[in-house]
Design an enzyme around this catalytic site. Structure first.
Site, short mmCIF file in Angstrom:
data_model
loop_
_atom_site.label_atom_id
_atom_site.label_comp_id
_atom_site.label_asym_id
_atom_site.label_seq_id
_atom_site.Cartn_x
_atom_site.Cartn_y
_atom_site.Cartn_z
N MET A 30 8.20 -83.66 34.93
CA MET A 30 7.42 -82.62 35.61
C MET A 30 8.35 -81.52 36.12
O MET A 30 7.96 -80.72 36.98
CB MET A 30 6.60 -83.23 36.75
CG MET A 30 5.58 -84.25 36.23
SD MET A 30 4.16 -84.45 37.29
CE MET A 30 4.95 -85.02 38.78
N HIS A 37 16.76 -87.10 35.87
CA HIS A 37 16.16 -86.61 34.62
C HIS A 37 17.24 -86.41 33.56
O HIS A 37 17.05 -86.76 32.39
CB HIS A 37 15.48 -85.26 34.84
CG HIS A 37 14.35 -85.26 35.82
ND1 HIS A 37 14.43 -84.64 37.05
CD2 HIS A 37 13.12 -85.80 35.75
CE1 HIS A 37 13.28 -84.78 37.69
NE2 HIS A 37 12.46 -85.50 36.92
N ASP A 150 10.37 -95.17 38.49
CA ASP A 150 8.91 -95.31 38.50
C ASP A 150 8.55 -96.56 37.70
O ASP A 150 7.97 -96.47 36.62
CB ASP A 150 8.27 -94.05 37.93
CG ASP A 150 8.64 -92.83 38.73
OD1 ASP A 150 8.05 -92.64 39.79
OD2 ASP A 150 9.56 -92.10 38.32
N MET A 184 17.31 -90.43 43.58
CA MET A 184 16.99 -89.02 43.37
C MET A 184 15.51 -88.86 43.05
O MET A 184 14.93 -89.68 42.34
CB MET A 184 17.83 -88.46 42.25
CG MET A 184 19.28 -88.33 42.65
SD MET A 184 20.18 -87.37 41.45
CE MET A 184 21.81 -87.49 42.17
N ARG A 187 10.91 -84.72 44.89
CA ARG A 187 10.28 -84.51 46.20
C ARG A 187 11.29 -84.62 47.35
O ARG A 187 10.94 -84.30 48.49
CB ARG A 187 9.14 -85.51 46.41
CG ARG A 187 7.91 -85.23 45.53
CD ARG A 187 6.76 -86.14 45.91
NE ARG A 187 5.54 -85.86 45.19
CZ ARG A 187 5.24 -86.35 43.99
NH1 ARG A 187 6.09 -87.17 43.38
NH2 ARG A 187 4.11 -86.04 43.40
P1 AMP Z 1 9.07 -86.88 37.01
O1 AMP Z 1 9.57 -85.52 36.69
O2 AMP Z 1 9.17 -87.25 38.45
O3 AMP Z 1 7.71 -87.14 36.41
O4 AMP Z 1 10.06 -87.88 36.28
C1 AMP Z 1 10.31 -87.79 34.91
C2 AMP Z 1 11.12 -89.00 34.48
O5 AMP Z 1 12.35 -89.03 35.20
C3 AMP Z 1 10.39 -90.32 34.76
O6 AMP Z 1 10.61 -91.20 33.68
C4 AMP Z 1 11.10 -90.80 36.01
O7 AMP Z 1 11.06 -92.20 36.17
C5 AMP Z 1 12.51 -90.32 35.76
N1 AMP Z 1 13.27 -90.27 37.01
C6 AMP Z 1 12.89 -89.68 38.16
N2 AMP Z 1 13.81 -89.89 39.13
C7 AMP Z 1 14.79 -90.64 38.56
C8 AMP Z 1 16.02 -91.20 39.03
N3 AMP Z 1 16.43 -91.04 40.29
N4 AMP Z 1 16.78 -91.91 38.16
C9 AMP Z 1 16.37 -92.10 36.88
N5 AMP Z 1 15.23 -91.60 36.38
C10 AMP Z 1 14.45 -90.88 37.19
#
Ligand code: AMP
Length: 284
Positions: A30, A37, A150, A184, A187
């Site tokens: 997102m 990421h 997640d 990380m 938010r």
């Molecule tokens: P999001 O943008 O929050 O939807 O996350 C996109 C992807 O990045 C998802 O697969 C998350 O699980 C992964 N992600 C988010 N934060 C982390 C983190 N701290 N370490 C590893 N992967 C992450």
């Protein structure tokens, strides 16, 4: 890096590469990209020929309108980061590219959308599966990369892939943390300096659980970790649970092969989640 806003266009572009024998790795996000990421981009780079990232703030997975409106969208910085990490293709659609005005989606998720995040965020995983299915149909990846951060989301997506027989392999990547241990998250920028310190309680609760795991029963671990969380100022715990990491069911004895502790809390208005394996460094 090639950037597409249109489903058809990216679909055809990737079809040609696939026909030429290239494997495709996909990282859905997102945006508001951080090192977590980017670790997924790196993992995809190491495993596949063409790395595709998507940035789409998916409205159907937000149960809080304000959260959706306020979600960070620093697109210029994101583009720079993706280029620096050699991402090949970015899919950056607008909302009306992904959704018609009248659309219905419902997938049976068993218990997964009734427990933990599913219970606290009703409809969230329906929204997640709805968009991930559309993205998988568009990109048709050989491998898709998700963060352990997640964990329940991965269980949900694995369930959908299995149920709908989608031809993609899921790769789970470890949680990337700040130097002091905070997982990380896009938010985290909302945390005020005082809250940023308080937020460390989640990481500490998980390392405490890992430490206690060596000698204590699961019941004792839960009691002590919950007592620890209650003692942490500013932390309103939503859950601390120990689950079988494979079946994603709660457990009461140490017989499960791999166990994972999961925690969620509010710090003011901000929700933070984190998790950690208890009896294995990393399952994957
Ligand atoms: P999001 O943008 O929050 O939807 O996350 C996109 C992807 O990045 C998802 O697969 C998350 O699980 C992964 N992600 C988010 N934060 C982390 C983190 N701290 N370490 C590893 N992967 C992450």
């Amino acid at each position: 890096m090639k950037i597409f806003n249109n489903r058809e266009a990216i679909h055809h572009y990737l079809d040609d590469l696939r026909s030429a024998g290239k494997s495709i790795g996909f990282v859905p996000t997102m945006g508001a990209l951080h090192a977590g990421h980017l670790s997924l981009i790196e993992a995809a780079r190491g495993k596949t020929d063409i790395v595709v990232c998507s940035i789409f703030v998916n409205p159907t997975q937000f149960n809080d309108k304000k959260d959706l409106e306020n979600y960070p969208r620093p697109i210029e910085e994101d583009l720079q980061k993706l280029r620096a990490f050699n991402c090949d293709v970015l899919f950056l659609p607008e909302v009306d590219e992904m959704y018609n005005s009248s659309e219905f989606w419902k997938i049976e998720l068993g218990n997964l959308d009734k427990i933990l995040e599913g219970k606290i965020r009703p409809g969230h995983y329906q929204g997640v599966t709805q968009i991930v299915k559309k993205l998988f149909d568009t990109v048709k990846p050989d491998y898709a990369f998700f963060g352990q951060k997640d964990y329940q989301q991965i269980m949900v997506i694995a369930h959908m892939v299995n149920k709908l027989k989608i031809r993609v392999k899921l790769v789970i990547c470890p949680i990337i943390r700040e130097d002091d241990g905070l997982a990380m998250s896009s938010r985290n920028v909302y945390l005020l300096p005082g809250q940023r310190k308080q937020a460390l309680a989640l990481y500490k609760s998980l390392t405490l659980a890992q430490e206690l795991f060596k000698t204590e029963s699961l019941k004792q671990i839960k009691e002590k970790v919950n007592a620890f969380l209650r003692s942490c100022p500013g932390i309103e715990t939503e859950y601390f649970e120990i689950f079988n990491a494979r079946t994603f069911e709660p457990i009461t004895s140490k017989r499960a092969t791999t166990m994972i502790a999961l925690v969620a809390a509010r710090i003011g208005k901000i929700r933070i989640i984190d998790n950690m394996y208890l009896n294995k460094e990393n399952l994957y």
